[in-house]
Design an enzyme around this catalytic site. Structure first.
Site, short mmCIF file in Angstrom:
data_model
loop_
_atom_site.label_atom_id
_atom_site.label_comp_id
_atom_site.label_asym_id
_atom_site.label_seq_id
_atom_site.Cartn_x
_atom_site.Cartn_y
_atom_site.Cartn_z
N CYS A 250 0.80 -1.24 0.00
CA CYS A 250 0.00 0.00 0.00
C CYS A 250 0.83 1.29 0.00
CB CYS A 250 -1.01 0.04 1.14
SG CYS A 250 -1.22 -1.46 2.06
N ARG B 260 7.56 -10.10 6.23
CA ARG B 260 7.03 -9.79 7.56
C ARG B 260 7.71 -10.71 8.55
NH1 ARG B 260 0.53 -9.41 6.29
NH2 ARG B 260 0.76 -7.92 4.56
N GLN C 212 1.38 -11.49 -2.78
CA GLN C 212 -0.08 -11.54 -2.69
C GLN C 212 -0.71 -11.15 -4.01
OE1 GLN C 212 -0.55 -8.60 0.50
NE2 GLN C 212 -1.48 -10.20 1.72
N ASP D 185 -2.46 -8.72 -4.53
CA ASP D 185 -2.80 -7.50 -3.81
C ASP D 185 -3.13 -6.40 -4.82
OD1 ASP D 185 -3.01 -5.81 -1.68
OD2 ASP D 185 -0.87 -5.42 -1.52
N HIS E 165 -4.84 -2.11 -5.00
CA HIS E 165 -5.44 -0.94 -4.35
C HIS E 165 -6.26 -0.18 -5.37
CE1 HIS E 165 -2.17 -2.07 -1.63
NE2 HIS E 165 -3.08 -1.78 -0.72
N LYS F 207 -14.77 -3.40 6.42
CA LYS F 207 -14.27 -4.36 5.43
C LYS F 207 -15.24 -5.52 5.23
CE LYS F 207 -11.84 -7.18 8.82
NZ LYS F 207 -10.69 -7.99 9.14
N HIS G 181 -8.32 -1.44 -0.17
CA HIS G 181 -7.32 -2.51 -0.22
C HIS G 181 -8.10 -3.79 -0.50
CE1 HIS G 181 -4.47 -0.12 2.45
NE2 HIS G 181 -5.62 0.45 2.72
#
Ligand SMILES: [Zn+2]
Ligand SMILES: [Zn+2]
Length: 652
Positions: A339, A368, A386, A388, A390, A470, A516
Site C-alpha cells: 500500500c 514480515r 499476494q 494484492d 489498491h 471491510k 485494499h
C-alpha cells in the site's frame, strides 16, 4: 410467615416460569422438583450463566438451567471428566508420575503430567486400557468442599507437588476436590455422576508443555485425548484427522517435490521447479483476469526510507513485524505491504474523476517478521507475495467496486474448486481513526452492496480495520475447515495522510476513497491450502505435469518422445518416463505423483499415431489420436476443469 419468606429464593427457569424454594436448595433438588426424569438426566446446572455442580446450594434468587446430555454445556463436562479418568489411570499405572492440570479443549481435552520419562505409544495403549477398566468399575464421582489447607495435605500425601502449588496459589480459604475411588483432583467441576457414564474417547498423542506455559518451569508431558458424546462424532473426527495428516501440505510438498525450507532462511520457502509452475500459474491466471477486469499491474520498490513508513503508520504500529536496515546512514525498511508504495505512485500525477477508478495490482515480494514458534510450513511464512491491489475511486463508486469484486471473487474461488464461501461484514472497532460520518457512509456502502447483490453474510461489529470497514471472505476446504482468504477494505486514513486528491466534476479537489483488496491473499499460504484441499490432485489446468508419456517398452521410446514433443508444442506440460521398469510400476509412480493423464504408447499406438489414455481417478479411458488428446486437454485448460473427462475420451 413473614420470617420464612426471607429463607426462600426465587428460581427462574429457561421457559420463564419461576419456583420459590428454600434457600440452600441444591441444583439437583430443583431438578427433582421439576420432575424425576429430569433429575435422573441432570449432569449439572447453569446458575446465572455459570456452570455448577448438582450439589451446589442456591443461596439467592437466580436463573437456572438444568444441563443434560442434550445441552451444549454437557460436552466440556464430559471431556473434563474424561481428563480426570486419564489422570486416574496414569496414577494407577505410574504411581510416581505427578499430575498437573487437565482442561477440556476443542474436540477433546488434555492432561499434563511430570513423568520420569516421556510416555511411549505403548504407554498410551496401556493407559487407555486402564481407563476402560475404571469405566467398568463405575466409580461415583463426588464433590468435596474443604479448607485449602486440607486439600494441600491431601496432595502432599499423594506426592503431587504441582497440585500443592496450585492449591497454595488459590488465595481462597476453601476449595473443592473431586473424588472417584482412590483418585482425588483439585477441581471446580462439575463432572458426570460416575465413571460408568464415560467411554467415548481416544488418546491421540503427547507433546511437551512447560508447566504454566513458562519456559523457566519444568517441561511436562501433555497427553491429548479426543472425546465426544457419541461414538459417531469421535469416529468422524478421527477420520478427519487421518485425512488431514495424509493431506498435510508439508508432507505432500516433499512427496510431490514442490517446495522445501532451509534453516538459513527460516520460514521462507524454496519453490522447486514443479512448485514454481503452480506458483506461476496463479500469477498468470490472475494477470489474465486483471486484464479483463480493468486492473493495471505495477512494480514498486522493495525497500523504502523509514520516512515512508512513518507517514503510513507502519513505523509506529508495525515496527516489530518489519525488517530494518541502515545504508548511507539512512534508515530503511523492507516493505511488509504494497500500500504505501502505491500511495506514492498515485501521487505522481494529477487525477480527474474521469480517470478513476484506477486499480493498481502488485505481485511484489513482501517480508514480515513472524515469530518462529508460529510459523508452520506455507501457512505462515516470512516472505511471500499476494494478489494484492489498491483501488482509488470517488466515493460514489465504492458500491460499484464491491459488485465487481464479488464477481471476481466468485470466479477465482470457483476456478480452484472452493464452492462454499462465507462472507462477513466487519464494522467499526473501538480503536479507530476517521470521523463517524465517514464510517457511517463506508459501512452503508458495503452493506448496501452486499444487500443489492443478494449475498448472504454475517455482520461482525468491531471487526473492521482501524482505518475502515471491510468485507472478508472465508472458504471451506474439502475437510470442512474454514480459511480466511479474500478481503476488501475501505481506508479513511491514508487518503488524508498522503494527501491524495482528484479533480471532481465540479472542478474542485476531492479525496478519493482507497480500497485494499486481495482474493487469494498470500500465494504461499494459498498454495498450502490448495495442496490440502485437493490432496495434491491439482486441477488439470495448473498441474505441474499434466501428462506423462509411457512407452510400453524400450522399443517405443522414440515414438513416446515424438508424442511428448508434439504435446509440448501444443502448450502442455509433459514428461516421458522411459525408465527400464515394468509399465505397471511406472503407471503406479505417475499415479502417486497425482499426474492427471498417463499416455501409453505401444506397437498399435506407435503405428496409428494414437495414445492409450489413463486418468488419475478414472483408470483406462480409451485410445485417441495425439491431436484429439491435445484438443481435449486444451478445452479442459480453457474451461479450467479439474479433470479431463473420462467419457469424452471414451466416446471418441
Ligand atoms: Zn478437574
Ligand atoms: Zn493495502
Amino acid at each position: 410467615m413473614e420470617a420464612r419468606a426471607n429463607d426462600m429464593v426465587t428460581i427462574t427457569l429457561p421457559d420463564g416460569s419461576t419456583k420459590s424454594l428454600p434457600k440452600g436448595t441444591t441444583v439437583r433438588e430443583v431438578a427433582q422438583a421439576i420432575g424425576p426424569r429430569l433429575a435422573k438426566d441432570a449432569w449439572a446446572g447453569k446458575l446465572d450463566g455459570k456452570v455448577v455442580d448438582l450439589v451446589t446450594p442456591i443461596e439467592s434468587d437466580a436463573a437456572l438451567e438444568i444441563i443434560t446430555v442434550k445441552s451444549p454445556d454437557a460436552v466440556p463436562i464430559y471431556r473434563h471428566s474424561t481428563a480426570h479418568l486419564t489422570a486416574q489411570a496414569v496414577k494407577r499405572l505410574f504411581p510416581d508420575v505427578q499430575i498437573g492440570i487437565g482442561p477440556p479443549i476443542e474436540n477433546g481435552y488434555y492432561y499434563d503430567f511430570l513423568p520420569a520419562r516421556p510416555f511411549t505409544p505403548e504407554d498410551l495403549s496401556a493407559i487407555e486400557a486402564e481407563m476402560r477398566k475404571i469405566i467398568q468399575e463405575d466409580l461415583a464421582i463426588t464433590r468435596e468442599e474443604m479448607p485449602v489447607t486440607q486439600a494441600i495435605s491431601i496432595f502432599e500425601g499423594q506426592h503431587d507437588p504441582l497440585k500443592v502449588e496450585i492449591a497454595k496459589g488459590l488465595g481462597d480459604e476453601r476449595c473443592s476436590c473431586y473424588r472417584q475411588g482412590e483418585f482425588v483432583d483439585l477441581c471446580r467441576g462439575p463432572h458426570v455422576a460416575s465413571t460408568g457414564r464415560l467411554g467415548v474417547f481416544k488418546l491421540t498423542h503427547t507433546a511437551g508443555a512447560y508447566w504454566k506455559g513458562d519456559e523457566k518451569n519444568p517441561m511436562l508431558q501433555r497427553i491429548y485425548g479426543a472425546s465426544f458424546l457419541t461414538q459417531k462424532e469421535l469416529d468422524d473426527y478421527l477420520h478427519r484427522m487421518e485425512e488431514a495428516k495424509a493431506r498435510d501440505h508439508r508432507k505432500l510438498g516433499k512427496e510431490l517435490d514442490l517446495y522445501s525450507f532451509h534453516p538459513w532462511a527460516p520460514a521462507s520457502p524454496f519453490f522447486h521447479p514443479k512448485g514454481t509452475v503452480l506458483y506461476n500459474s496463479l500469477f498468470e491466471y490472475l494477470r489474465a483476469e486483471y486484464a479483463k477486469r480493468g486492473y493495471q499491474e505495477v512494480v514498486t520498490p522493495q525497500i523504502f526510507d523509514a520516512d515512508l513508513f512513518k507517514l503510513s503508520g507502519h513505523y509506529q504500529n508495525y515496527h516489530d513485524n518489519m525488517y530494518w536496515t541502515v545504508i548511507d546512514e539512512r534508515e530503511f525498511g523492507v516493505k511488509p505491504m504494497n500500500c504505501p508504495g502505491h500511495f506514492l505512485l498515485y501521487n505522481t500525477r494529477l487525477w480527474s474523476y474521469r480517470d478513476l477508478p484506477v486499480r493498481y495490482a502488485d505481485f511484489g515480494r513482501l517480508h514480515r517478521y513472524e515469530l518462529s514458534g508460529v510459523t508452520a510450513g506455507l501457512t505462515r511464512v516470512r516472505t511471500f507475495s499476494q494478489d494484492d491491489a489498491h483501488i482509488f475511486t470517488p466515493f460514489d463508486k465504492v458500491e460499484d467496486e464491491i459488485f465487481r469484486f464479488l464477481d471476481f471473487v466468485d470466479a477465482v474461488y470457483g476456478a480452484f474448486g472452493f464452492d462454499e464461501v462465507e462472507i462477513s461484514l466487519g464494522l467499526r472497532p473501538e480503536k479507530r481513526i476517521g470521523a463517524d460520518e465517514l464510517w457511517d457512509r463506508g459501512e452503508k456502502a458495503l452493506a448496501s452492496a452486499l444487500e443489492k447483490a443478494g449475498r448472504k453474510h454475517v455482520v461482525t461489529p468491531g471487526d473492521g480495520a482501524f482505518y475502515g470497514p471491510k468485507i472478508d471472505f472465508r472458504v471451506k476446504d474439502a475437510l470442512g475447515r474454514p480459511w480466511q482468504l479474500g478481503t476488501i477494505q475501505i481506508d479513511f486514513e491514508h487518503p488524508e495522510s498522503f494527501d491524495m486528491t482528484y479533480i471532481g466534476e465540479d472542478g474542485q479537489q476531492h479525496r478519493p476513497a482507497v480500497m485494499h483488496r486481495a482474493i487469494l491473499g498470500s500465494f504461499e499460504r494459498f498454495l498450502g491450502i490448495l495442496v490440502e484441499h485437493t490432496a495434491g490432485n491439482f486441477p488439470f489446468w495448473i498441474s505441474p505435469v499434466q501428462a506423462v508419456v509411457l512407452p510400453v517398452s524400450e522399443k517405443f521410446n522414440a515414438a513416446a518422445e515424438s508424442v511428448a514433443s508434439r504435446l509440448k508444442e501444443g502448450g502442455l506440460r509433459v514428461e516421458v518416463d522411459e525408465k527400464n521398469e515394468k509399465l505397471g510400476a511406472r503407471i503406479r509412480k505417475a499415479e502417486l505423483q497425482k499426474t492427471p493423464a498417463m499416455l501409453v504408447v505401444g506397437e498399435k499406438e506407435a503405428a496409428a499415431g494414437t495414445v492409450s489414455v489413463r486418468l488419475r481417478h478414472g483408470g483406462d479411458a480409451g485410445t485417441v489420436s495425439v491431436e484429439e488428446f491435445l484438443t481435449l486437454a486444451g478445452k479442459a485448460i480453457a474451461e479450467r476443469r479439474k479433470e479431463l473427462m473420462t467419457v469424452e475420451v471414451k466416446n471418441r
